[in-house]
Write a protein that holds these residues in place. Structure first.
Motif, PDB file in Angstrom:
ATOM      1  N   PRO A   1      -5.822  -2.303  -8.277  1.00  0.00           N
ATOM      2  CA  PRO A   1      -4.867  -1.793  -9.265  1.00  0.00           C
ATOM      3  C   PRO A   1      -4.969  -0.302  -9.512  1.00  0.00           C
ATOM      4  CG  PRO A   1      -6.604  -3.057 -10.336  1.00  0.00           C
ATOM      5  CD  PRO A   1      -6.763  -3.275  -8.863  1.00  0.00           C
ATOM      6  N   ASP A   2      -6.161   0.271  -9.338  1.00  0.00           N
ATOM      7  CA  ASP A   2      -6.354   1.691  -9.619  1.00  0.00           C
ATOM      8  C   ASP A   2      -6.210   2.562  -8.377  1.00  0.00           C
ATOM      9  OD1 ASP A   2      -8.605   0.784  -8.313  1.00  0.00           O
ATOM     10  OD2 ASP A   2     -10.037   1.793  -9.639  1.00  0.00           O
ATOM     11  N   SER A   3      -5.632   2.009  -7.313  1.00  0.00           N
ATOM     12  CA  SER A   3      -5.532   2.745  -6.056  1.00  0.00           C
ATOM     13  C   SER A   3      -4.227   3.522  -5.957  1.00  0.00           C
ATOM     14  CB  SER A   3      -5.635   1.778  -4.872  1.00  0.00           C
ATOM     15  OG  SER A   3      -4.568   0.843  -4.892  1.00  0.00           O
ATOM     16  N   TYR A   4      -4.270   4.612  -5.190  1.00  0.00           N
ATOM     17  CA  TYR A   4      -3.092   5.422  -4.912  1.00  0.00           C
ATOM     18  C   TYR A   4      -2.608   5.135  -3.491  1.00  0.00           C
ATOM     19  CZ  TYR A   4      -4.282   8.127  -9.088  1.00  0.00           C
ATOM     20  OH  TYR A   4      -4.556   8.500 -10.370  1.00  0.00           O
ATOM     21  N   TYR A   5      -1.354   5.424  -3.237  1.00  0.00           N
ATOM     22  CA  TYR A   5      -0.799   5.229  -1.899  1.00  0.00           C
ATOM     23  C   TYR A   5      -1.467   6.179  -0.912  1.00  0.00           C
ATOM     24  CZ  TYR A   5       2.699   4.249   1.683  1.00  0.00           C
ATOM     25  OH  TYR A   5       3.334   3.846   2.855  1.00  0.00           O
ATOM     26  N   GLU A   6      -1.854   5.652   0.235  1.00  0.00           N
ATOM     27  CA  GLU A   6      -2.460   6.451   1.298  1.00  0.00           C
ATOM     28  C   GLU A   6      -1.684   6.219   2.584  1.00  0.00           C
ATOM     29  OE1 GLU A   6      -7.051   6.527   1.110  1.00  0.00           O
ATOM     30  OE2 GLU A   6      -6.499   4.506   0.447  1.00  0.00           O
ATOM     31  N   SER A   7      -1.358   7.272   3.282  1.00  0.00           N
ATOM     32  CA  SER A   7      -0.622   7.149   4.551  1.00  0.00           C
ATOM     33  C   SER A   7      -1.602   6.944   5.710  1.00  0.00           C
ATOM     34  CB  SER A   7       0.235   8.389   4.778  1.00  0.00           C
ATOM     35  OG  SER A   7       1.186   8.516   3.749  1.00  0.00           O
ATOM     36  N   LYS A   8      -2.415   5.901   5.597  1.00  0.00           N
ATOM     37  CA  LYS A   8      -3.421   5.579   6.605  1.00  0.00           C
ATOM     38  C   LYS A   8      -3.964   4.188   6.289  1.00  0.00           C
ATOM     39  CE  LYS A   8      -7.224   7.658   3.988  1.00  0.00           C
ATOM     40  NZ  LYS A   8      -8.352   8.624   4.017  1.00  0.00           N
ATOM     41  N   ARG A   9      -4.885   3.702   7.083  1.00  0.00           N
ATOM     42  CA  ARG A   9      -5.536   2.429   6.782  1.00  0.00           C
ATOM     43  C   ARG A   9      -6.446   2.610   5.571  1.00  0.00           C
ATOM     44  NH1 ARG A   9      -5.088  -1.864   9.485  1.00  0.00           N
ATOM     45  NH2 ARG A   9      -4.379  -0.734  11.332  1.00  0.00           N
ATOM     46  N   SER A  10      -6.347   1.679   4.640  1.00  0.00           N
ATOM     47  CA  SER A  10      -7.032   1.846   3.363  1.00  0.00           C
ATOM     48  C   SER A  10      -7.943   0.657   3.063  1.00  0.00           C
ATOM     49  CB  SER A  10      -5.995   1.987   2.243  1.00  0.00           C
ATOM     50  OG  SER A  10      -6.619   2.003   0.983  1.00  0.00           O
ATOM     51  N   LYS A  11      -9.063   0.935   2.416  1.00  0.00           N
ATOM     52  CA  LYS A  11      -9.959  -0.119   1.949  1.00  0.00           C
ATOM     53  C   LYS A  11      -9.520  -0.655   0.584  1.00  0.00           C
ATOM     54  CE  LYS A  11     -13.959   1.652   4.502  1.00  0.00           C
ATOM     55  NZ  LYS A  11     -15.337   2.194   4.424  1.00  0.00           N
ATOM     56  N   LYS A  12      -8.467  -0.057   0.036  1.00  0.00           N
ATOM     57  CA  LYS A  12      -7.923  -0.517  -1.237  1.00  0.00           C
ATOM     58  C   LYS A  12      -6.758  -1.488  -1.044  1.00  0.00           C
ATOM     59  CE  LYS A  12     -10.542   2.053  -3.939  1.00  0.00           C
ATOM     60  NZ  LYS A  12     -11.439   1.480  -4.982  1.00  0.00           N
ATOM     61  N   LEU A  13      -6.419  -1.746   0.216  1.00  0.00           N
ATOM     62  CA  LEU A  13      -5.389  -2.723   0.571  1.00  0.00           C
ATOM     63  C   LEU A  13      -5.993  -3.642   1.631  1.00  0.00           C
ATOM     64  CD1 LEU A  13      -2.408  -3.726   0.457  1.00  0.00           C
ATOM     65  CD2 LEU A  13      -1.929  -2.116   2.317  1.00  0.00           C
ATOM     66  N   LEU A  14      -6.077  -4.934   1.321  1.00  0.00           N
ATOM     67  CA  LEU A  14      -6.757  -5.884   2.197  1.00  0.00           C
ATOM     68  C   LEU A  14      -5.814  -7.020   2.578  1.00  0.00           C
ATOM     69  CD1 LEU A  14     -10.092  -6.235   0.180  1.00  0.00           C
ATOM     70  CD2 LEU A  14      -9.633  -4.653   2.070  1.00  0.00           C
ATOM     71  N   LYS A  15      -5.982  -7.518   3.782  1.00  0.00           N
ATOM     72  CA  LYS A  15      -5.211  -8.694   4.204  1.00  0.00           C
ATOM     73  C   LYS A  15      -6.153  -9.886   4.336  1.00  0.00           C
ATOM     74  CE  LYS A  15      -5.349  -7.279   9.087  1.00  0.00           C
ATOM     75  NZ  LYS A  15      -4.530  -6.949  10.275  1.00  0.00           N
ATOM     76  N   VAL A  16      -5.666 -11.039   3.878  1.00  0.00           N
ATOM     77  CA  VAL A  16      -6.444 -12.269   3.907  1.00  0.00           C
ATOM     78  C   VAL A  16      -5.730 -13.254   4.825  1.00  0.00           C
ATOM     79  CG1 VAL A  16      -7.468 -14.132   2.556  1.00  0.00           C
ATOM     80  CG2 VAL A  16      -7.126 -11.884   1.511  1.00  0.00           C
ATOM     81  N   LYS A  17      -6.357 -13.587   5.942  1.00  0.00           N
ATOM     82  CA  LYS A  17      -5.760 -14.507   6.898  1.00  0.00           C
ATOM     83  C   LYS A  17      -6.871 -15.352   7.517  1.00  0.00           C
ATOM     84  CE  LYS A  17      -2.686 -12.893   9.750  1.00  0.00           C
ATOM     85  NZ  LYS A  17      -2.050 -12.072  10.781  1.00  0.00           N
ATOM     86  N   ILE A  18      -6.604 -16.655   7.672  1.00  0.00           N
ATOM     87  CA  ILE A  18      -7.563 -17.510   8.374  1.00  0.00           C
ATOM     88  C   ILE A  18      -7.625 -17.098   9.841  1.00  0.00           C
ATOM     89  CG2 ILE A  18      -8.040 -19.867   9.131  1.00  0.00           C
ATOM     90  CD1 ILE A  18      -6.823 -20.857   6.532  1.00  0.00           C
ATOM     91  N   TRP A  19      -6.445 -16.895  10.424  1.00  0.00           N
ATOM     92  CA  TRP A  19      -6.348 -16.430  11.806  1.00  0.00           C
ATOM     93  C   TRP A  19      -6.027 -14.948  11.795  1.00  0.00           C
ATOM     94  CZ3 TRP A  19      -6.629 -19.337  16.446  1.00  0.00           C
ATOM     95  CH2 TRP A  19      -6.868 -20.699  16.261  1.00  0.00           C
ATOM     96  N   ASP A  20      -6.729 -14.190  12.604  1.00  0.00           N
ATOM     97  CA  ASP A  20      -6.398 -12.786  12.784  1.00  0.00           C
ATOM     98  C   ASP A  20      -5.281 -12.670  13.809  1.00  0.00           C
ATOM     99  OD1 ASP A  20      -8.338 -11.487  11.089  1.00  0.00           O
ATOM    100  OD2 ASP A  20      -9.859 -12.112  12.531  1.00  0.00           O
ATOM    101  N   ASP A  21      -4.629 -11.533  13.823  1.00  0.00           N
ATOM    102  CA  ASP A  21      -3.731 -11.244  14.939  1.00  0.00           C
ATOM    103  C   ASP A  21      -3.930  -9.802  15.369  1.00  0.00           C
ATOM    104  OD1 ASP A  21      -1.956  -9.537  13.405  1.00  0.00           O
ATOM    105  OD2 ASP A  21      -1.052 -11.331  12.580  1.00  0.00           O
ATOM    106  N   ALA A  22      -3.522  -9.531  16.577  1.00  0.00           N
ATOM    107  CA  ALA A  22      -3.695  -8.197  17.144  1.00  0.00           C
ATOM    108  C   ALA A  22      -2.685  -8.026  18.262  1.00  0.00           C
ATOM    109  CB  ALA A  22      -5.130  -8.015  17.675  1.00  0.00           C
ATOM    110  N   GLU A  23      -2.674  -6.829  18.841  1.00  0.00           N
ATOM    111  CA  GLU A  23      -1.767  -6.552  19.950  1.00  0.00           C
ATOM    112  C   GLU A  23      -2.548  -6.427  21.247  1.00  0.00           C
ATOM    113  OE1 GLU A  23       0.414  -6.792  16.863  1.00  0.00           O
ATOM    114  OE2 GLU A  23      -0.947  -5.068  16.785  1.00  0.00           O
ATOM    115  N   ALA A  24      -1.902  -6.837  22.332  1.00  0.00           N
ATOM    116  CA  ALA A  24      -2.508  -6.765  23.655  1.00  0.00           C
ATOM    117  C   ALA A  24      -1.474  -6.269  24.652  1.00  0.00           C
ATOM    118  CB  ALA A  24      -3.029  -8.134  24.087  1.00  0.00           C
ATOM    119  N   VAL A  25      -1.962  -5.693  25.755  1.00  0.00           N
ATOM    120  CA  VAL A  25      -1.093  -5.238  26.841  1.00  0.00           C
ATOM    121  C   VAL A  25      -1.162  -6.256  27.969  1.00  0.00           C
ATOM    122  CG1 VAL A  25      -0.607  -3.381  28.472  1.00  0.00           C
ATOM    123  CG2 VAL A  25      -1.580  -2.841  26.218  1.00  0.00           C
ATOM    124  N   VAL A  26      -0.015  -6.698  28.440  1.00  0.00           N
ATOM    125  CA  VAL A  26       0.043  -7.664  29.543  1.00  0.00           C
ATOM    126  C   VAL A  26      -0.260  -6.931  30.843  1.00  0.00           C
ATOM    127  CG1 VAL A  26       1.494  -9.284  30.812  1.00  0.00           C
ATOM    128  CG2 VAL A  26       1.729  -9.077  28.321  1.00  0.00           C
TER     129      VAL A  26
END
Length: 259
Positions: free
Chosen positions: A158-183
């Protein structure tokens, strides 16, 4: 602003805001330019009526094709609508779920309070935020949403400011991760898949290591007949990592056309 991964042993999230992780197209409303932009800065060619309904300040959010109002998202259908240079009537079923106003120099709790009390056009909806009171509450919300085929949750300090980068103040919760790959190459099918795609030999798109791995499930019959092109970027899900740095149980999700 990009999210980091939630880890229970590292993160104390009581008092944080929780919201659904929407599976759509990330879109930034740049008021000065009068344009919607992808996270890579490419223009999204929305109809003029859609743009005319946008406010006189910047927004960050997610575009979702949601004819039934389901905020879970329909990524492939959203792409087919949003990525056209000549927008059509399907935009009438597109919602813009808003979660931030990047140009406001305030903490997230103040930004959310202001956004949720403003009157927006019908195609703009402020994404509901719920205060986290316990790990158990967070897990219950996560499980109910994923049971509806949602991706997971997003957590924001709640006390975080917007950052134009990856932030430790914004977290994602997922049982399965996802990512990108090159074929890199194709693996021929066997048995019922003989004569068509068996799987794709891939490498990590982010170059985290030089290991190749096989993505062999998740493809439709049509995709096995017409597989992703060599060199294309795909999104896949996986359940943790092997000791050698390969994804466990990788499953094809879609072509990542916006990278």
């Amino acid at each position: 602003m990009l999210a980091s991964k939630y880890e229970q042993r590292k993160h104390l999230i009581t008092g944080w805001y929780m919201s659904y992780k929407i599976d759509g197209i990330r879109a930034y409303w740049d008021y000065n330019m009068g344009k919607l932009l992808t996270r890579n800065g490419k223009e999204i060619f929305a109809p003029q009526w859609f743009l005319d309904g946008m406010p006189d300040f910047d927004l960050d959010g997610e575009l979702v094709f949601a004819p039934d109002g389901n905020e879970c998202g329909q990524f492939q259908k959203t792409c087919s609508v949003v990525k056209r240079h000549n927008p059509d009537d399907r935009w009438l079923s597109v919602k813009y779920f808003v979660f931030e106003s990047p140009s406001w120099p305030f903490t997230f709790d103040a930004v959310y309070d202001s956004l949720k009390n403003r009157l927006f056009a019908a195609h703009i909806e402020v994404l509901k935020q719920v205060k986290c009171t316990s790990i158990e509450q967070m897990r219950e919300m996560h499980d109910k949403y994923t049971a509806r085929e949602g991706e997971g949750l997003m957590l924001r300090a709640p006390d975080s400011y917007y950052e134009s980068k990856r932030s430790k103040k914004l977290l994602k919760v997922k049982i399965w991760d996802d990512a990108e790959a090159v074929v890199r190459e194709y693996h021929p099918g066997e048995g019922k898949h003989e004569g068509r795609l068996g799987g794709c030999i891939c490498t990590w798109h982010d170059n985290r290591n030089d290991r190749t791995f096989h993505v062999g499930v998740g493809f439709t019959d049509e995709e096995r007949e017409n597989p992703p092109k060599i060199g294309s970027i795909i999104t896949f899900s996986y359940f943790g990592m092997t000791d050698g740095g390969s994804p466990r149980h990788p499953k094809y999700l879609r072509i990542r056309a916006d990278l």
